[in-house]
Each structure stands twice: as structure tokens, then as C-alpha cells.
Design an enzyme around this catalytic site. Structure first.
Site, PDB file in Angstrom:
ATOM      1  N   ASN A 177      -1.677  -0.280   7.412  1.00  0.00           N
ATOM      2  CA  ASN A 177      -1.145  -1.633   7.667  1.00  0.00           C
ATOM      3  C   ASN A 177      -0.325  -2.200   6.501  1.00  0.00           C
ATOM      4  O   ASN A 177      -0.197  -3.412   6.350  1.00  0.00           O
ATOM      5  CB  ASN A 177      -2.265  -2.578   8.125  1.00  0.00           C
ATOM      6  CG  ASN A 177      -3.358  -2.750   7.083  1.00  0.00           C
ATOM      7  OD1 ASN A 177      -3.253  -2.225   5.976  1.00  0.00           O
ATOM      8  ND2 ASN A 177      -4.405  -3.484   7.424  1.00  0.00           N
ATOM      9  N   LYS A 210       0.831  -1.203   0.000  1.00  0.00           N
ATOM     10  CA  LYS A 210       0.000   0.000   0.000  1.00  0.00           C
ATOM     11  C   LYS A 210       0.870   1.259   0.000  1.00  0.00           C
ATOM     12  O   LYS A 210       2.088   1.178   0.204  1.00  0.00           O
ATOM     13  CB  LYS A 210      -0.917  -0.057   1.233  1.00  0.00           C
ATOM     14  CG  LYS A 210      -1.910  -1.229   1.197  1.00  0.00           C
ATOM     15  CD  LYS A 210      -2.747  -1.252   2.469  1.00  0.00           C
ATOM     16  CE  LYS A 210      -3.799  -2.350   2.424  1.00  0.00           C
ATOM     17  NZ  LYS A 210      -4.626  -2.361   3.656  1.00  0.00           N
ATOM     18  N   HIS A 247      -1.718  -5.531   1.424  1.00  0.00           N
ATOM     19  CA  HIS A 247      -2.992  -6.221   1.194  1.00  0.00           C
ATOM     20  C   HIS A 247      -2.692  -7.644   0.742  1.00  0.00           C
ATOM     21  O   HIS A 247      -1.752  -7.869  -0.018  1.00  0.00           O
ATOM     22  CB  HIS A 247      -3.804  -5.511   0.094  1.00  0.00           C
ATOM     23  CG  HIS A 247      -4.933  -6.356  -0.411  1.00  0.00           C
ATOM     24  ND1 HIS A 247      -6.134  -6.455   0.256  1.00  0.00           N
ATOM     25  CD2 HIS A 247      -5.023  -7.195  -1.492  1.00  0.00           C
ATOM     26  CE1 HIS A 247      -6.927  -7.298  -0.394  1.00  0.00           C
ATOM     27  NE2 HIS A 247      -6.271  -7.764  -1.461  1.00  0.00           N
ATOM     28  N   TYR A 296     -12.540  -2.970  -3.094  1.00  0.00           N
ATOM     29  CA  TYR A 296     -13.099  -2.995  -1.736  1.00  0.00           C
ATOM     30  C   TYR A 296     -14.632  -2.959  -1.764  1.00  0.00           C
ATOM     31  O   TYR A 296     -15.252  -2.355  -0.897  1.00  0.00           O
ATOM     32  CB  TYR A 296     -12.556  -1.807  -0.937  1.00  0.00           C
ATOM     33  CG  TYR A 296     -11.113  -1.974  -0.482  1.00  0.00           C
ATOM     34  CD1 TYR A 296     -10.711  -3.103   0.232  1.00  0.00           C
ATOM     35  CD2 TYR A 296     -10.152  -0.975  -0.733  1.00  0.00           C
ATOM     36  CE1 TYR A 296      -9.391  -3.244   0.665  1.00  0.00           C
ATOM     37  CE2 TYR A 296      -8.835  -1.115  -0.290  1.00  0.00           C
ATOM     38  CZ  TYR A 296      -8.466  -2.256   0.406  1.00  0.00           C
ATOM     39  OH  TYR A 296      -7.163  -2.394   0.847  1.00  0.00           O
ATOM     40  N   GLU A 336      -9.745 -10.426  -7.693  1.00  0.00           N
ATOM     41  CA  GLU A 336      -8.818  -9.292  -7.563  1.00  0.00           C
ATOM     42  C   GLU A 336      -7.726  -9.317  -8.640  1.00  0.00           C
ATOM     43  O   GLU A 336      -7.343  -8.275  -9.167  1.00  0.00           O
ATOM     44  CB  GLU A 336      -8.185  -9.290  -6.166  1.00  0.00           C
ATOM     45  CG  GLU A 336      -9.195  -8.966  -5.064  1.00  0.00           C
ATOM     46  CD  GLU A 336      -8.631  -9.117  -3.656  1.00  0.00           C
ATOM     47  OE1 GLU A 336      -7.426  -9.412  -3.512  1.00  0.00           O
ATOM     48  OE2 GLU A 336      -9.404  -8.933  -2.697  1.00  0.00           O
TER      49      GLU A 336
END
Ligand code: TYD
Length: 207
Positions: free
Chosen positions: A169, A66, A172, A106, A183
Site C-alpha cells: 500500500n 515504502k 505509511h 510495528y 515514530e
């Protein structure tokens, strides 16, 4: 099969373990036996799905570093976790994701209160998306990555080692095989994914 047998033949007469470089190697009895074995079992060495009979050897998952992970120069260390485990990288690119793409990615979180800030953060800078392949890669990747909330993530996991707060975080990882397929199709064109042969496949899987 032809490629693998050629590889085996080269090993018979060449010193290199993975068919690199040329030279002379005395042909021993064991090499001849090995070569005969490769010829016999050559049909099992054409691709990953047939090579070992282990189901799911060609399972794939989507991993993304990310924006915070990229900004903090963690791409190499995160990739290393997957490489050293033995998984195979079959696709990778860097991009700035659009809101549209992320809203599809998402889609199940659209109604969550944190969704707007998640979208803002995920579009704030470049990300690196990758596809990794191997037996049980989806489940194992979730273990490598660790709990969604870094405070809960075990030491030794990516999130446990590199992050503090759930809103940053760093990585992914797809959470199911079906989710991974969806995805991967969302982030990659088929032609961006590479099918390539691991020379040392039998160091990772039983033939
Ligand atoms: P989720 O899909 O639940 O977790 P994971 O990434 O482990 O599959 O959530 C997607 C991301 O949304 C998560 O990585 C971080 C962010 N997030 C928040 O910012 N706050 C939250 O309370 C939750 C659950 C997730």
C-alpha cells in the site's frame, strides 16, 4: 522577530515579495502602514507556535514511502500531495530499514499473522522517510493517505490512486499524535530535523 521585521523592511524598499533580490520600490502609504503593523506585531512572528495562536501548528507526523513506492518511482508524487496541501517538510532521508528498527516501528503488530511478510516486504528495498509539520497534520495525513486497504481507499487518496492490495500500500502515515512522536524519535535524530521559516506563513495560517 528581528528576521521578520528585517523582511518587512526589505519589502518596504525592495520589490521582491519574499525578500529575494534587490531593487527599488516607491514607498507607498500602505507599505508604511504595513511596516508599522509588522513592528507592532513583531513579537507574534518569531515562530510557528506563537505566530497565529492556532494550536497544533507545530504538530508533526511521520510519512514513509515504502519499498514498493520507491521501486515504482512514486516518491515525488507522494511528496507533492503533502506539499500542495501546505504542510512543511522538516526532515527526509532514504534508507534500507533493519528488521530491528521495523520491529520497534510495528511493535503493536508483532503478533499479527501478516507480520512476517510485512517485515520481509519492508526490508526488501530502500524506503524514504519524512517528517511533515502543520496544523492537524496527523489526522489530515491519514486522509491524504487513505484507508489501509487500498480496495477501501477513496480515489484521490495516495493508496486509492496508487495501490491495489493491502500488502503493497505504498505509504505509511502515523495514526495518532503520540504515535507520530514515538515514530519520529525512532527514525530521526533531533539534529536531522529542520526548523525553518516559511516566508509566506500568512498564506497558510491567519496571523
Ligand atoms: P496498520 O498499522 O494496521 O495500518 P496503517 O499502515 O494504515 O496504519 O498496518 C500496518 C501495515 O501492515 C499496513 O500498512 C499494511 C500491512 N497490513 C497487511 O499486510 N495486512 C493486513 O491485514 C493489515 C491490517 C496490515
Amino acid at each position: 522577530m528581528v528576521l521578520f521585521q528585517r523582511c518587512a523592511l526589505k519589502n518596504l524598499i525592495l520589490p521582491s515579495p519574499y525578500c529575494r533580490g534587490w531593487g527599488v520600490l516607491p514607498v507607498s502609504k500602505s507599505y508604511i502602514t504595513e511596516f508599522a503593523f509588522f513592528l507592532l506585531l513583531g513579537h507574534r512572528c518569531t515562530g510557528y507556535s506563537t505566530i497565529s495562536g492556532i494550536p497544533g501548528v507545530r504538530e508533526r507526523t511521520l510519512i514513509a514511502v515504502k519499498p514498493d513506492g520507491v521501486q515504482r518511482r512514486l516518491v515525488g508524487q507522494i511528496m507533492q500531495r503533502f506539499e500542495q496541501k501546505g504542510f512543511k517538510l522538516v526532515g527526509m532521508k532514504m534508507l534500507q530499514a533493519s528488521e530491528e528498527l521495523l520491529s520497534q516501528h510495528y511493535q503493536e503488530l508483532r503478533r499479527k499473522p501478516f507480520y512476517p511478510s510485512l517485515l520481509y516486504y519492508m526490508t526488501s528495498g530502500p524506503i524514504v522517510v519524512m517528517v511533515w509539520e502543520g496544523h492537524n497534520v496527523v489526522r489530515t495525513s491519514r486522509i491524504i493517505v487513505g484507508d489501509t486497504n487500498p480496495s477501501e481507499a477513496q480515489a484521490g487518496t495516495v493508496r486509492g490512486d496508487f495501490s491495489i492490495h493491502i500488502s503493497r500500500n505504498v505509504v505509511h502515515a502515523s495514526d495518532s499524535v503520540e504515535g507520530a512522536q514515538r515514530e519520529i524519535q525512532l527514525w530521526f535524530h533531533q539534529k536531522e530535523l529542520m526548523d525553518w521559516d516559511c516566508y509566506n506563513h500568512n498564506s497558510t495560517y491567519e496571523l
